[in-house]
Design an enzyme around this catalytic site. Structure first.
Site, PDB file in Angstrom:
ATOM      1  N   SER A 138       0.857  -1.191   0.000  1.00  0.00           N
ATOM      2  CA  SER A 138       0.000   0.000   0.000  1.00  0.00           C
ATOM      3  C   SER A 138       0.887   1.233   0.000  1.00  0.00           C
ATOM      4  O   SER A 138       2.008   1.207   0.524  1.00  0.00           O
ATOM      5  CB  SER A 138      -0.894   0.030   1.241  1.00  0.00           C
ATOM      6  OG  SER A 138      -1.566   1.277   1.366  1.00  0.00           O
ATOM      7  N   TYR A 151      -2.212  -1.088  10.306  1.00  0.00           N
ATOM      8  CA  TYR A 151      -2.248  -1.473   8.901  1.00  0.00           C
ATOM      9  C   TYR A 151      -1.076  -0.839   8.152  1.00  0.00           C
ATOM     10  O   TYR A 151      -0.350  -1.517   7.415  1.00  0.00           O
ATOM     11  CB  TYR A 151      -3.566  -1.024   8.277  1.00  0.00           C
ATOM     12  CG  TYR A 151      -3.642  -1.218   6.774  1.00  0.00           C
ATOM     13  CD1 TYR A 151      -4.075  -2.416   6.232  1.00  0.00           C
ATOM     14  CD2 TYR A 151      -3.286  -0.186   5.905  1.00  0.00           C
ATOM     15  CE1 TYR A 151      -4.146  -2.597   4.851  1.00  0.00           C
ATOM     16  CE2 TYR A 151      -3.348  -0.356   4.525  1.00  0.00           C
ATOM     17  CZ  TYR A 151      -3.784  -1.564   4.009  1.00  0.00           C
ATOM     18  OH  TYR A 151      -3.836  -1.724   2.637  1.00  0.00           O
TER      19      TYR A 151
END
Length: 247
Positions: A138, A151
């Protein structure tokens, strides 16, 4: 990487980016096998795409990973592409007590799971004439979002792991690719209707175009902007990014 003639295993292949990749690779004549947490999503995907196969896998469970790897190598001996796509993204409380169960689930799913699964398949992949491992990280691994601190941290750690694995496999037949998506319209964080997020179809088109080259990092949409953040000014960049978010 070559885009046809592969046998590809994709975790988290029942929805979002994973399903989009599965369907696109299937259309291009690859044998695609998917796994995911929701059986209903898997069934919907394979029903809509005859020829895509699925297997049961819980990426949080080591025994499940070992069993899935054994089945893959038994039933799909030509397996040469692994796409570590499964992940969970939930708001957390970096400024307070973290929910321990959510913390462990996030780290196990996003970081330990991909490492374990790749480890279970690595010897097989190294024995193939040409193989590819893709990690879906990401842009938040480069520019963390404070709302999802754990995350973001798992994606940063996975990026680091990719760099080490790519170096160690530099003289092998295995390519290690990092796919670092920007904000994309998927179910992750209820982003399907988010106007500021990149449409999934546009994202997929850019990703497939880049995968067809020798690129080792796949950066679609505005991902390069966030990828270029680490450096002397990264703290100011991260602070500005988080301050502009609507939550």
């Amino acid at each position: 990487m070559k885009l046809t003639g592969n046998t590809i295993f994709i975790t988290g292949g029942g929805s979002g980016i994973g399903r989009a990749l599965a369907e696109e690779f299937h259309r291009r004549g690859n044998q695609v096998i998917i796994s995911g947490r929701r059986k209903s999503a898997l069934e919907e995907t394979i029903t809509a795409n005859p020829g895509i196969a699925s297997i049961e896998l819980d990426v949080q469970d080591l025994k499940s990973i070992q069993n899935a790897a054994q089945r893959l190598l038994r039933d799909f001996p030509s397996l040469n592409v692994l796409i570590n796509n499964a992940g969970i993204m939930l708001p957390d409380t970096v400024d307070a007590v973290q929910d321990d169960a959510q913390l462990v689930a996030t780290v196990t799913t996003n970081l330990i799971g991909p490492i374990r699964l790749t480890s279970a398949l690595i010897d097989h992949l190294k024995a193939q004439p040409s193989a590819t491992i893709i990690y879906n990280t990401s842009v938040l691994g480069f520019t963390p979002m404070a709302l999802t601190s754990v995350y973001s941290a798992t994606k940063a750690a996975l990026h680091s792991y990719v760099l080490s694995q790519r170096f160690k496999l530099r003289d092998s037949s295995v390519s290690v690719i990092e796919l670092a998506p920007p904000w994309v319209r998927t179910d992750l964080m209820n982003s399907r209707e988010a106007e500021a997020a990149m449409p999934l179809e546009d994202f997929l088109n850019e990703v497939m175009q880049q995968l067809g080259t020798d690129a080792l990092e796949i950066l679609a949409g505005n991902a390069p902007h966030f990828r270029n953040n680490p450096g002397p000014q990264e703290h100011a960049f991260v602070n500005h990014f988080n301050a502009t978010l609507p939550f």
